[in-house]
Design an enzyme around this catalytic site. Structure first.
Site, short mmCIF file in Angstrom:
data_model
loop_
_atom_site.label_atom_id
_atom_site.label_comp_id
_atom_site.label_asym_id
_atom_site.label_seq_id
_atom_site.Cartn_x
_atom_site.Cartn_y
_atom_site.Cartn_z
N TRP A 29 34.69 38.54 19.99
CA TRP A 29 33.51 38.79 19.13
C TRP A 29 33.89 38.96 17.67
O TRP A 29 33.04 38.94 16.80
CB TRP A 29 32.77 40.03 19.61
N LYS A 30 35.18 39.17 17.39
CA LYS A 30 35.64 39.43 16.02
C LYS A 30 34.84 40.60 15.44
O LYS A 30 34.48 41.51 16.19
CB LYS A 30 35.57 38.16 15.18
N HIS B 116 46.31 37.69 16.46
CA HIS B 116 45.32 36.68 16.06
C HIS B 116 45.63 36.24 14.63
O HIS B 116 46.06 37.05 13.81
CB HIS B 116 43.90 37.26 16.16
N GLU C 56 43.82 35.76 12.21
CA GLU C 56 43.11 36.54 11.18
C GLU C 56 43.85 37.84 10.90
O GLU C 56 43.91 38.30 9.76
CB GLU C 56 41.66 36.79 11.65
#
Ligand code: 13P
Length: 249
Positions: free
Chosen positions: A10-11, A94, A96
């Site tokens: 879902w970040k 991840h 990010e």
């Protein structure tokens, strides 16, 4: 036979109440006994998400953890907190987090060890940038991420890790790796795991693909021999996620 894992990331989306609503919307759409399903939710959504998925086929994952056991690490979340809250999976490395929060391969290795120590399943991410791909560095870059990520982890523990291959250029861009491109890297990761460990260990570890996976392209990607599931960002926030979970129906 490796059971496929379809994991939503879902970040930084979904407030707790929005998350509960989404879980409710997806509840009947994500039923498929042939695959494992999990939602990796923001930390603050974990407790209500575990509650909302009780008695369903969906497990809850976290998006990060800290590698220390406990103590003065303001803002961090420990493995035992995640376990106590009912979490099963935890994403680490991840792109990010590597990019915005400077997470290194060494940090990821420590996080994997801490997660394993507490019985959590790491979802260890790797992936190359577009520039690295264009320079022909993809395989060596990914192998380095895997080598350091798995350093000091026994074969017995290694099989509990899930790897997610996520080419950075495919994340959130709408540009999906072709099934051949994704398979090429996932197959090489497995080959490399066989070198680091042995063929049986390599054959047991699940390797997911992530990067603009959606309802239209999931079946083709998931048909590849070395792709054992998906880590899905944008499409995990929509009813499309149910179609991905049921890619084989
Ligand atoms: P998208 O599916 O939005 O491209 O995100 C992929 C991803 O980063 C999952 O971790």
């Amino acid at each position: 036979m490796r059971k496929k894992l379809i994991a939503g990331n879902w970040k930084m989306n979904m407030t707790p109440s929005e998350g509960i609503a989404l879980i409710g919307t997806l509840k009947d759409l994500v039923k498929n006994d042939e695959v494992d399903v999990c939602y990796c939710v923001p930390a603050i959504d974990i407790v209500p998400a575990v509650e909302a998925t009780k008695g369903t086929n969906v497990a809850i994952g976290a998006q990060n953890l800290y590698f220390e056991e406990k103590g003065a690490y303001t803002g961090e979340i420990s493995a035992s907190m995640l376990v106590d809250a009912g979490v099963k999976y935890v994403i680490m490395g991840h792109s990010e987090r590597r990019g915005y929060f400077f997470e290194t391969n060494e940090d990821i290795n420590k996080k994997a060890k801490k997660a394993l120590e507490h019985g959590l399943t790491p979802i260890m991410c790797c992936g190359e940038s577009l520039e690295q791909r264009q320079q022909g560095l993809t395989i060596s870059w990914i192998r380095e991420q895997i080598k350091v990520g798995f350093e000091g982890i026994s074969a017995e523990d290694a099989v509990k890790i899930v790897i997610a291959y996520e080419p950075i250029w495919a994340i959130g861009t709408g540009v999906t790796a072709t099934s051949e491109q994704a398979e090429e890297v996932c197959a090489d990761i497995r080959k490399y795991l066989a070198e680091l460990y042995d063929a049986k260990t390599a054959d047991t570890i699940r390797i997911l693909y992530g990067g603009s996976m959606n309802a239209a392209n999931a079946a083709e990607l998931l048909a590849m021999a070395d792709i054992d599931g998906g880590l899905i960002g944008g499409a995990s926030l929509k009813t499309d996620f149910g179609k991905i979970v049921n890619y084989n129906k």
